[in-house]
Design an enzyme around this catalytic site. Structure first.
Site, mmCIF file in Angstrom:
data_model
loop_
_atom_site.group_PDB
_atom_site.id
_atom_site.type_symbol
_atom_site.label_atom_id
_atom_site.label_comp_id
_atom_site.label_asym_id
_atom_site.label_seq_id
_atom_site.Cartn_x
_atom_site.Cartn_y
_atom_site.Cartn_z
ATOM 1 N N HIS A 34 0.560 -0.959 0.408
ATOM 2 C CA HIS A 34 -0.147 0.047 0.152
ATOM 3 C C HIS A 34 1.168 1.382 0.231
ATOM 4 C CE1 HIS A 34 -3.580 2.538 1.479
ATOM 5 N NE2 HIS A 34 -2.695 2.678 1.669
ATOM 6 N N GLU A 35 2.018 1.766 0.776
ATOM 7 C CA GLU A 35 2.391 2.367 0.698
ATOM 8 C C GLU A 35 3.709 2.715 -0.226
ATOM 9 O OE1 GLU A 35 1.802 4.702 2.874
ATOM 10 O OE2 GLU A 35 0.588 3.546 4.517
ATOM 11 N N HIS A 75 1.394 4.646 -3.125
ATOM 12 C CA HIS A 75 1.717 5.783 -2.819
ATOM 13 C C HIS A 75 3.119 6.511 -3.451
ATOM 14 C CE1 HIS A 75 -1.877 6.857 -0.679
ATOM 15 N NE2 HIS A 75 -1.445 5.848 0.193
#
Length: 274
Positions: free
Chosen positions: A166-167, A170
C-alpha cells in the site's frame, strides 16, 4: 499533484495523455525498482532478518505482478541493500525522528526505493512520500512501515506484508481509492470506482457513491484487512508508469511522444498514511 503530473508529462514528453504515453513508451522489459531496506531496531525488538525482508520483496512482486488476482502493473522489486541500525529513539518514534533517520540511512537516487522499518504504531501502520515531492527534498524520499506488518508479523489482520504494498503504491504515484470521496476526480484513475470512505474490516461488497461501479474494497490502495486485499487495476498500473516516467525515469528516457491522430492502444486513465 494530479495537475503537477500532467504538467510534468507535457513538459518532458510533449503530452499529458497517459494513454498515448503508455502506448508509445511501452517496453518489453519491466520497471525494476532497486530496494534499500533499512531495519531500525531497539535491542531484539524489530530486529528483522534478511529472510524476513526477502519475504516482503516476494510479496511486493506477487502483488504488483498480478499474482494475487489483479492486473500486472509491470513493476518488479529487487533487493539492493539491507542494513540494521540499533537506535531506541528512532525505533519507537520514527515520525518524530524521520528527518535525521532518513538523512543518515538513505542511499541511491530518485529510482531507488528506501524502506525503513520501525515501531510506527497501531493507528498508522506506515507512511510514504509521493514522487512529486522528490525534487524538493530528495533525502526524505521513501517509505516507513511498522516491522510487525511484514509477512508473518505480529499485527493481527495486517500481517501479510500489504502495508508495504500500500505505502509503496503512494511512492509510485497512487492515491487512496477513496480520495475525494464521491467528488471528482476521486483518485484520478478511471477504473477505480468512486468510494465515499475507506473500507474497514473485510467487506464482501458495497456501493457508497452514486457513480457507476461498486467500491474497490479489495484494492491494495484501500484500508481493508490484508486478507481482503488482492488487486491493482490496469489504470493504476498506467498511472504508476506515467508517474515513473515523469519523476523517476532517466533524463535520456525523456523524449517526445507521437502526437498523431492514430488511436493509442491499450489503456484508459485520467488524471498519506495507511
Amino acid at each position: 499533484m494530479l495537475g503537477d503530473l500532467r504538467r510534468t508529462l507535457h513538459d518532458r514528453f510533449g503530452t499529458s495523455d497517459e494513454r498515448r504515453l503508455d502506448s508509445t513508451l511501452r517496453r518489453a522489459r519491466r520497471i525494476v525498482v532497486p530496494v534499500r531496506f533499512h531495519v531500525v531496531h531497539s535491542g531484539s525488538k524489530g530486529r528483522l532478518s534478511k529472510k524476513d525482508v526477502r519475504r516482503q520483496i516476494s510479496t511486493l512482486n506477487a502483488a504488483y505482478g498480478g499474482k494475487k488476482g489483479g492486473a500486472d502493473t509491470r513493476v518488479r522489486f529487487r533487493l539492493a541493500g539491507y542494513d540494521r541500525t540499533g537506535d531506541s529513539a528512532w525505533f519507537h518514534h520514527p515520525r518524530k525522528h524521520e528527518s535525521p533517520m532518513k538523512k543518515r540511512l538513505r542511499k541511491g537516487g530518485r529510482r531507488t526505493l528506501n524502506v525503513y522499518t520501525a515501531a510506527v504504531g497501531t493507528d498508522v501502520l506506515g507512511y510514504s512520500t509521493f514522487p512529486q515531492w522528490y525534487r524538493k527534498d530528495p533525502r526524505m524520499d521513501g517509505v516507513v512501515i511498522d516491522y510487525r506488518s511484514l509477512p508473518g508479523g505480529s499485527f493481527q489482520r495486517f500481517d501479510r506484508g500489504y502495508t508495504a504494498v500500500h505505502e509503496i503504491g503512494h511512492w509510485l504515484g497512487l492515491f487512496h481509492t477513496f480520495e475525494n470521496g464521491c467528488s471528482s476526480p476521486g483518485d484520478g484513475v478511471a477504473d477505480t470506482p468512486y468510494e465515499a470512505r475507506p473500507a474497514q474490516g473485510c467487506p464482501h461488497s458495497r456501493d457508497t457513491c452514486p457513480q457507476k461501479g461498486r467500491d474497490p474494497v479489495h484494492n491494495f490502495m484501500d484500508y481493508a484487512h490484508d486478507a481482503c486485499m488482492r488487486e491493482f487495476t490496469a489504470g493504476q498500473g498506467r498511472r504508476i508508469r506515467a508517474a515513473w516516467a515523469a519523476y523517476r525515469s532517466r533524463r535520456s528516457d525523456h523524449r517526445s511522444v507521437d502526437l498523431g491522430t492514430r488511436e493509442a492502444a491499450g489503456a484508459r486513465s485520467v488524471g498519506g498514511a495507511r
